[in-house]
Write an enzyme that holds these catalytic residues in place. Sequence first.
Site, PDB file in Angstrom:
ATOM      1  N   ASP B 539       0.864  -1.162   0.000  1.00 39.24           N
ATOM      2  CA  ASP B 539       0.000   0.000   0.000  1.00 39.24           C
ATOM      3  C   ASP B 539       0.914   1.230   0.000  1.00 39.24           C
ATOM      4  O   ASP B 539       2.007   1.189   0.545  1.00 39.24           O
ATOM      5  CB  ASP B 539      -0.870  -0.040   1.264  1.00 39.24           C
ATOM      6  CG  ASP B 539      -1.681   1.213   1.408  1.00 39.24           C
ATOM      7  OD1 ASP B 539      -2.378   1.563   0.447  1.00 39.24           O
ATOM      8  OD2 ASP B 539      -1.603   1.841   2.489  1.00 39.24           O
ATOM      9  N   ASP B 748      -1.351  -0.554   6.327  1.00 35.80           N
ATOM     10  CA  ASP B 748      -1.331  -0.055   7.695  1.00 35.80           C
ATOM     11  C   ASP B 748      -2.505  -0.583   8.512  1.00 35.80           C
ATOM     12  O   ASP B 748      -2.716  -0.173   9.633  1.00 35.80           O
ATOM     13  CB  ASP B 748      -1.229   1.476   7.747  1.00 35.80           C
ATOM     14  CG  ASP B 748      -2.315   2.130   6.922  1.00 35.80           C
ATOM     15  OD1 ASP B 748      -3.251   1.413   6.524  1.00 35.80           O
ATOM     16  OD2 ASP B 748      -2.232   3.342   6.674  1.00 35.80           O
ATOM     17  N   ASP B 752      -6.804  -0.901   4.747  1.00 37.13           N
ATOM     18  CA  ASP B 752      -6.321  -2.025   3.954  1.00 37.13           C
ATOM     19  C   ASP B 752      -6.780  -3.365   4.510  1.00 37.13           C
ATOM     20  O   ASP B 752      -6.455  -4.407   3.944  1.00 37.13           O
ATOM     21  CB  ASP B 752      -4.788  -2.021   3.913  1.00 37.13           C
ATOM     22  CG  ASP B 752      -4.242  -0.756   3.300  1.00 37.13           C
ATOM     23  OD1 ASP B 752      -4.725  -0.386   2.218  1.00 37.13           O
ATOM     24  OD2 ASP B 752      -3.358  -0.145   3.898  1.00 37.13           O
TER      25      ASP B 752
END
Lengths: 39, 864
Positions: B539, B748, B752
């Site tokens: 990410d 994190d 996500d």
Amino acid sequence: MTTSKLLVTLVGAAAIVWVLWYFLAAPRRPGAERARPRT
Amino acid sequence: MTAAPPAVDSAPGSGTRRRVTFPVAGMFCAACAARIQRQLALTPGVRDAAVNFATTKATVELGDARFEDVAAAVREAGYDVGTDVLTVAVAGLRFASGVARLEAAIAAVPGVTEAVANQAAETVRVTYVPGFFDARDLEAAVAAEGFTLAAPVAEGDPVERERRVREQEVRELSWKLALAAAVAIVSMVASMPLMGGAAIRHTDLLARLVMPLDASLRQALPWLYALDPQALKVGLFVLTLPVVLWAGRVFYRGAWRGFQHRSADMNTLIAVGTASAMLYSVAATFVPGLFTGAGLPADVYYEAVSSIIALILLGRLMEARAKGRTSEAMRRLLGLAPKTARVFRDGVEVVVPAAEVAVGDLFLVRPGEKIPVDGIVRTGRTAVNESMLTGEAMPVEKGEGDEVVGAALNTTGAIMVEATRVGRDTALAQIIRLVEEAQGSRAPVQRLADRIAGIFVPVVIAVAIAAFVVWFDTGPQPALLYATVVFVSVLIISCPCAMGLATPTAIMVGTGRGAERGVLAKGGVALEATASLDVMVLDKTGTITEGRPAVTDIVLVPVAAGDDGQDAAAEEAAVLRVAAAVERLSEHPIGAAIVREAAERGIEIPEAQDFGAREGRGATAAVGAHHVAVGSAAFLIDQGVDVGPFTDAIDTLAARARTPVLVAVDGMPVGLLGLADPIKPTAIAAVRTLKLLGLKVVMVTGDVRKVAIAVAGEVGIDEVESGMLPAAKVAFVKRLQAAGRRVAMVGDGINDAPALAAADVGLAIGTGTDVALDAADIALMSGDLRAAVTAVELARATMRTIRQNLFWAFGYNVVGIPIAAGVLFPVAGVLLSPVLASAAMAFSSVAVVSNSLRLRRFTPSFAT
């Protein structure tokens, strides 16, 4: 083959079959089959 | 500001608790663990169960099952739940009348198996099952009976408890080994005169080795050779009896228990093997006519029985010692927390045990001291070393309002902290619980080992019987003796134990080592999946970048910026000063970044009035006598500002994926700020190493394409997916999986979370206090992306160790069993004595455990 050898052979064969049957093939207690240990 | 306790494990005894880890007594082998696990899984109300032989602990996921149900299931399987003892002091017990009632009330507390009050000492001895027992329930039960505890109950120190259990095991094994070894040596010497005519001494490897001793012994101890052989045999029998009945009892008991449940394990092999040798010898001692009548020598094998038991006990002892070391990482984690705290009670500083700190207590931490529990800094500034939790060695600056975690080392200044999480809610306690659960879990690779171990023992017994028959029918005379020796050797040399230990010991050491490095794997499954990854999806926000915008560029009005660096710095400060004054009143993250930048530069921010904001575009306010506008170019044009001088600079910033923010004073543009989410300094090295490890690295982000490509280019990622919502990230991960890739997602842990769960391995990146641990398979305690590299390297090292262990364990049996069965006899004329077989067997288990222990020295590429 002497009698004693024949006897030992027969008893040995029976013992092998019984051991494999008792520990591997014999049905466990009811329900044990579906209780596969989850890993 | 106080964070709610994370929901990893809700309050014990409240009925909502799900996972419990408790010790199991009487487990000797991997097959025992499988048997208990099967029985637990059958218990109504138990959703899941995992039993670990290496830790001798069981972890159950409870539905509506109570402690009694679980304990009954363990006993039904032929074992017992492990207990511990706690002595609590009860005030006024000496003169009280309701002692029996108090005992009954305590015994009824979940997890307590027995309570015995001692009126003279005013104590109650409580026997309990760790994991099920909660000290708070005990305190409540005592209070309900109208008594008060003289001191709060702290559930026995787990470090101490673990050590005591190990010590007791080692002590008991040592005594048994001492007896068996002493008897074995005496028996060997005393057997020498009896071996005079034994045919087997020419073929037995061990007998050949000791033959030269025979001659010297005859000279040294002539009286021994003068003794009546029959008397010698009886003497050996008397010596051997306690070895079998006491030192070797565990094997026979374990074998019998297994037999009743139609399962065979290593105890079966040892028991059948030594019992055969023993019975043969007893018959030869007391009814020698049975043998001599058939023309056979009535030889005895007492020394083999004692030696086998001694050697296997030696193996167990070394194994117990080594297993103690596998949980060393855990002990180190537990040892991190300080024992005392300086708490302020009624304004007075008192030193109390850390366990007694309550939520809301104010405590002082001096420089060089460890922080006792999690809390929020109320006064003072300092730098805190949280390396034990995050693996990150750099101390972190902490000031008023910042969260600090227990066990972190306070380095520079004294701070006053308000406790927010104590006892089992602290970040450290949660980590310990996670590690404990991970160490108790089973890796999929173990399924194969378990299945093979289950059929292994019956097959070995069958092979041993077959070898007996073949030797009896076709072997040299005396055939019965040869056949018996071969039968015993085959049973003794085969070692299902090494197979059982191969996986769990490696997982234990691997997860423990990971925890020390800030990589928390949630179990064997996670490690195994991580070792075989193809793609790592990262990410952007919060993983590759810091996750919050920061001021990266300041452009001044071209004419105003002098050549003098000092002037430029002063100008920049002036621009930041007015911009921050306006933005301090805004809630926008960009505004926060400007204020933070000003604060970090030590700029004093003036008060602003008449604040007005236009959502997402900009804000205006009066600073002193001036009208200040801060915002996008479009916003400032709306405000009648001529942005002409900055047109080129705005384009340049936009091309570098910076967000341009203009600052105007009284309608004149004075400066341009460039903001961006800065890349973590370590991300570039992390991405490079991930690629070197053979992983394809992909970046996903919800951000626009231009920014995504700029960031990816900077860290060296070629494949970028931009503009993705959480659902699109999940779809992307699934698409990769459908193409046969094994995918890891690093994020994190909040937005996500769906993708983390969808991936084969979800790695949550963050700090120790944020328990986003739940969504992920592996939690990286630091925000450093290099920890993901460590996770991959650790997983690969662990799986490599497991493969080595399994190879060794299986290979050992594949080679050892035929040799014991005598396949070398027709070729080389040698046989393996049962004593050598038992030495080889003990060695194989020790070798596997030692190989796992090598993982303790695992060093990742990055010392994060």
